[in-house]
Design a protein around this motif. Structure first.
Motif, PDB file in Angstrom:
ATOM      1  N   VAL A 161      40.123 -58.750 -15.074  1.00  0.00           N
ATOM      2  CA  VAL A 161      40.045 -60.082 -15.678  1.00  0.00           C
ATOM      3  C   VAL A 161      39.254 -60.044 -16.978  1.00  0.00           C
ATOM      4  O   VAL A 161      39.656 -60.624 -17.993  1.00  0.00           O
ATOM      5  CB  VAL A 161      39.408 -61.080 -14.696  1.00  0.00           C
ATOM      6  N   ALA A 162      38.116 -59.348 -16.963  1.00  0.00           N
ATOM      7  CA  ALA A 162      37.268 -59.317 -18.156  1.00  0.00           C
ATOM      8  C   ALA A 162      37.991 -58.686 -19.336  1.00  0.00           C
ATOM      9  O   ALA A 162      37.981 -59.225 -20.447  1.00  0.00           O
ATOM     10  CB  ALA A 162      35.975 -58.559 -17.859  1.00  0.00           C
ATOM     11  N   LEU A 163      38.634 -57.555 -19.088  1.00  0.00           N
ATOM     12  CA  LEU A 163      39.314 -56.875 -20.187  1.00  0.00           C
ATOM     13  C   LEU A 163      40.548 -57.651 -20.639  1.00  0.00           C
ATOM     14  O   LEU A 163      40.864 -57.682 -21.831  1.00  0.00           O
ATOM     15  CB  LEU A 163      39.696 -55.460 -19.767  1.00  0.00           C
ATOM     16  N   LEU A 164      41.233 -58.283 -19.709  1.00  0.00           N
ATOM     17  CA  LEU A 164      42.393 -59.087 -20.083  1.00  0.00           C
ATOM     18  C   LEU A 164      41.947 -60.309 -20.874  1.00  0.00           C
ATOM     19  O   LEU A 164      42.575 -60.702 -21.860  1.00  0.00           O
ATOM     20  CB  LEU A 164      43.157 -59.523 -18.830  1.00  0.00           C
ATOM     21  N   THR A 165      40.832 -60.908 -20.462  1.00  0.00           N
ATOM     22  CA  THR A 165      40.353 -62.119 -21.124  1.00  0.00           C
ATOM     23  C   THR A 165      39.795 -61.835 -22.506  1.00  0.00           C
ATOM     24  O   THR A 165      40.116 -62.519 -23.482  1.00  0.00           O
ATOM     25  CB  THR A 165      39.252 -62.777 -20.268  1.00  0.00           C
ATOM     26  N   VAL A 166      38.979 -60.810 -22.615  1.00  0.00           N
ATOM     27  CA  VAL A 166      38.284 -60.550 -23.877  1.00  0.00           C
ATOM     28  C   VAL A 166      39.134 -59.739 -24.829  1.00  0.00           C
ATOM     29  O   VAL A 166      39.285 -60.093 -26.000  1.00  0.00           O
ATOM     30  CB  VAL A 166      36.954 -59.826 -23.605  1.00  0.00           C
ATOM     31  N   GLY A 167      39.705 -58.643 -24.334  1.00  0.00           N
ATOM     32  CA  GLY A 167      40.390 -57.723 -25.220  1.00  0.00           C
ATOM     33  C   GLY A 167      41.887 -57.874 -25.285  1.00  0.00           C
ATOM     34  O   GLY A 167      42.524 -57.347 -26.192  1.00  0.00           O
ATOM     35  N   GLY A 168      42.468 -58.563 -24.295  1.00  0.00           N
ATOM     36  CA  GLY A 168      43.924 -58.661 -24.267  1.00  0.00           C
ATOM     37  C   GLY A 168      44.531 -57.280 -24.191  1.00  0.00           C
ATOM     38  O   GLY A 168      44.077 -56.421 -23.429  1.00  0.00           O
ATOM     39  N   GLU A 169      45.572 -57.033 -24.979  1.00  0.00           N
ATOM     40  CA  GLU A 169      46.214 -55.729 -24.980  1.00  0.00           C
ATOM     41  C   GLU A 169      45.248 -54.637 -25.441  1.00  0.00           C
ATOM     42  O   GLU A 169      45.301 -53.507 -24.975  1.00  0.00           O
ATOM     43  CB  GLU A 169      47.450 -55.758 -25.889  1.00  0.00           C
ATOM     44  N   THR A 170      44.357 -55.008 -26.374  1.00  0.00           N
ATOM     45  CA  THR A 170      43.393 -54.020 -26.852  1.00  0.00           C
ATOM     46  C   THR A 170      42.471 -53.582 -25.718  1.00  0.00           C
ATOM     47  O   THR A 170      42.177 -52.397 -25.569  1.00  0.00           O
ATOM     48  CB  THR A 170      42.560 -54.601 -28.007  1.00  0.00           C
ATOM     49  N   GLY A 171      42.030 -54.541 -24.904  1.00  0.00           N
ATOM     50  CA  GLY A 171      41.157 -54.201 -23.796  1.00  0.00           C
ATOM     51  C   GLY A 171      41.832 -53.299 -22.787  1.00  0.00           C
ATOM     52  O   GLY A 171      41.258 -52.306 -22.330  1.00  0.00           O
ATOM     53  N   LEU A 172      43.080 -53.600 -22.431  1.00  0.00           N
ATOM     54  CA  LEU A 172      43.792 -52.778 -21.478  1.00  0.00           C
ATOM     55  C   LEU A 172      44.083 -51.387 -22.053  1.00  0.00           C
ATOM     56  O   LEU A 172      44.053 -50.394 -21.346  1.00  0.00           O
ATOM     57  CB  LEU A 172      45.099 -53.468 -21.058  1.00  0.00           C
ATOM     58  N   THR A 173      44.363 -51.342 -23.354  1.00  0.00           N
ATOM     59  CA  THR A 173      44.588 -50.043 -23.980  1.00  0.00           C
ATOM     60  C   THR A 173      43.309 -49.216 -23.968  1.00  0.00           C
ATOM     61  O   THR A 173      43.328 -48.007 -23.705  1.00  0.00           O
ATOM     62  CB  THR A 173      45.078 -50.223 -25.425  1.00  0.00           C
ATOM     63  N   ALA A 174      42.181 -49.861 -24.234  1.00  0.00           N
ATOM     64  CA  ALA A 174      40.903 -49.154 -24.180  1.00  0.00           C
ATOM     65  C   ALA A 174      40.629 -48.627 -22.776  1.00  0.00           C
ATOM     66  O   ALA A 174      40.132 -47.514 -22.606  1.00  0.00           O
ATOM     67  CB  ALA A 174      39.778 -50.096 -24.619  1.00  0.00           C
ATOM     68  N   LEU A 175      40.983 -49.417 -21.763  1.00  0.00           N
ATOM     69  CA  LEU A 175      40.806 -48.970 -20.389  1.00  0.00           C
ATOM     70  C   LEU A 175      41.706 -47.786 -20.085  1.00  0.00           C
ATOM     71  O   LEU A 175      41.305 -46.833 -19.414  1.00  0.00           O
ATOM     72  CB  LEU A 175      41.095 -50.125 -19.431  1.00  0.00           C
ATOM     73  N   ARG A 176      42.911 -47.825 -20.611  1.00  0.00           N
ATOM     74  CA  ARG A 176      43.813 -46.697 -20.432  1.00  0.00           C
ATOM     75  C   ARG A 176      43.242 -45.450 -21.089  1.00  0.00           C
ATOM     76  O   ARG A 176      43.298 -44.349 -20.526  1.00  0.00           O
ATOM     77  CB  ARG A 176      45.182 -47.022 -21.029  1.00  0.00           C
TER      78      ARG A 176
END
Length: 570
Positions: free
Chosen positions: A476-491
């Motif tokens: 939720v945090a990465l989706l909320t704050v970073g959007g696609e960028t957050g999920l890409t960073a997690l990847r």
């Protein structure tokens, strides 16, 4: 006496694992929320460095894991039981397979079953330009399916088998806690694995588990949202709807993990696999059935023929295009599977007591790979069949956009909508994604909890709830704050975390070779001892029949000669 981390009471965790792992994960989320651009830049730089300099290492080490797994299957230690010699499997074959498959990659198959073959058809280095210039589109489509199978077939399951076998042998055969540290005891010694180094190993495993599962949650939510939109239940699911989806599914996963393996996780996994089978059969029967039968047989041959070459392919002659492609596909997948390996390996080890080494590795390696081949044959093959029929030898069109783009989250629904009763099929696919979402989350939460509690097979309920909520909170945090960028960073983070853990996995292989060889030597000593006793008994019987010795006595009653050998004729 309790093993380290198995303190009395139901509320105690292992501090050296629980607090560092939880702090790192929370700190990562806070950093991503506070400085999203800086966090993304750092992740990107680390990812580029790894892919640019060490892609060859990822390719080589994963190929080595496949060789190791096959060596175990055909080796002489295959009959060793994962548990006492008289132990029986804790779960039936159907339940065992359902749980390991649902936890291993079920949600990924649904997400990429259509999208990845289409992506490869549009973008394998040195292939897309050939098709665009009127080349052999059918051969390129075949290559796209084979490349997909390389990413999803033997290789990821070999990674899981390495960790799973090492943990299962350590836990069930040697009686150690459910923890990765004890796997390396044959190499490091008990003193080191009990201490800070063992904590570091388990912390890395917990972080990899949470990050890997959270990445899947991000993929799953995007596909559920696309499915809801395809059913016209909502217009364009926004951020609030996706956050709500994560909350609902996290709650379902929390209920499942609290109820334990035998109830929640076991039955949910069986339901999950059953629905996946129904959807697979529906797509095969209502789609181009004859083509799929022919393609399935042909694909097995092409996959087997090219397996070694594709396993070691680093796109070395494709320049920057090859490096970029590796970063998005092969190297990312190998990093993702390695980061998932602690989670899936510990989980399948937990449910595999009583199986032999050969049965375990063959089941983990071969059966899921066969189902994966069937899945991509039906869904990926159908997508490429429709693509080629719609556009002939053209490169783009149909399920591939005019700009060469493929809808990662929506391509499955686009394919199903073209089949009879397409709306019903889309609804079933959405439910399937939800179930796979839940089984991945609850299994990951249970494994993270076992590791953080010092290896307890049945950790306390409050900590199960904690890790379930933390996984949902990360997504939720990465989706909320970073959007696609957050999920890409997690990847990117999964690829980075995989680098040190790959070294741990190499050490696991060495430790397992030592353990299995020691087990083999012990078996030979026991076998030879039994043979000597049997031979002595036969000789004594013959001597008794000839009247040389007293028939009412046995070889053990014969006088010795001082060397430990019996002297029947003395």
């Amino acid at each position: 006496m309790a093993q380290p981390g198995q303190q009395r009471g139901g509320r105690v965790v292992r501090p050296g694992v629980f607090y560092p792992a939880a702090s790192f994960i929370v700190g990562f989320v806070v950093l991503a929320m506070a400085l999203p651009e800086a966090a993304f830049a750092w992740m990107t730089a680390a990812q580029n460095l790894i892919v640019g300099s060490l892609s060859w290492y990822y390719v080589a080490v994963v190929a080595g894991f496949v060789v190791f797994a096959l060596w175990v299957v055909v080796g002489r230690s295959g009959e060793v039981k994962l548990g006492p010699d008289d132990a029986e499997p804790e779960f039936g074959l159907g339940s065992w397979f359902a749980m390991l498959f649902a936890a291993g990659m079920g949600i990924g198959l649904v997400f990429w079953g259509v999208a990845e073959p289409l992506h490869h058809f549009a973008g394998i280095p040195n292939r897309s330009s050939e098709v665009a210039q009127g080349g052999d589109a059918a051969a390129t489509a075949e290559g796209a399916l084979v490349q997909t199978l390389v990413h999803w077939g033997l290789h990821p399951w070999a990674i899981y088998a390495v960790v799973g076998l090492a943990v299962a042998y350590t836990v069930h055969r040697r009686g150690r806690p459910v923890s990765l540290r004890w796997v390396l005891e044959p190499l490091l010694g008990e003193r080191w694995v009990r201490g800070a180094l063992g904590d570091v190993i388990d912390v890395t495993a917990v972080i990899g588990t949470v990050f890997g599962v959270a990445t899947s949650l991000g993929l799953g939510v995007s596909q559920i949202a696309a499915g809801v939109q395809a059913l016209d239940l909502v217009g364009d699911p926004g951020l609030a709807a996706q956050v709500l989806l994560i909350g609902v599914i996290t709650l379902m996963a929390m209920v499942s993990v609290v109820t334990g393996l035998r109830r929640g996780i076991r039955w949910l996994s069986r339901l999950n696999l059953g629905l996946a089978g129904v959807l697979l059969a529906f797509a095969a029967v209502t789609g181009p059935s004859l083509f799929l039968l022919r393609e399935g047989v042909q694909l097995v041959g092409i996959y087997a023929q090219n397996l070694i070459q594709l396993s070691l392919n680093t796109t070395a002659l494709s320049g920057e295009q090859g490096v970029e492609w590796q970063s998005w596909w092969t190297v990312f997948y190998w990093g993702w599977w390695i980061s998932w390996a602690p989670f899936v390996g510990v989980f399948i080890a937990r449910i595999s007591r009583g199986r032999t080494v050969r049965e375990f590795v063959a089941g983990v390696l071969l059966v899921p790979s066969a189902v994966t081949l069937l899945w991509f044959t039906v869904f990926g093959g159908s997508a490429l069949w429709h693509q080629l029929r719609r556009e002939g030898a053209e490169f783009r069109g149909g399920l591939i956009g005019a700009d060469g783009s493929v809808s990662q989250a929506g391509s499955l629904y686009e394919l199903l909508e073209g089949l009879p009763w397409g709306t019903v099929a889309v609804g079933a696919a959405v439910v399937l994604v939800v179930l796979f979402f839940v089984t991945s989350s609850d299994s990951g939460s249970l494994v993270a909890d076992m590791l953080a509690s010092g290896g307890r097979a049945d950790p306390p309920m409050w900590s199960r709830v904690f890790w379930s909520l933390l996984e949902g909170a990360v997504a939720v945090a990465l989706l909320t704050v970073g959007g696609e960028t957050g999920l890409t960073a997690l990847r990117y983070a999964t690829v980075i975390i995989a680098l040190p853990f790959s070294v741990v996995m190499i050490a696991m292989c060495v430790a397992m070779v030592r353990s299995l060889r020691a087990e083999r030597r012990l078996q030979l000593r026991i076998q030879r001892g039994l043979q000597r006793e049997e031979l002595a008994a036969r000789v004594w019987q013959n001597l008794a029949e000839e009247g040389v010795v007293d028939p009412d006595t046995g070889p053990e009653d014969a006088p010795g000669d001082g060397s430990g050998r019996h002297s029947p004729g003395s």
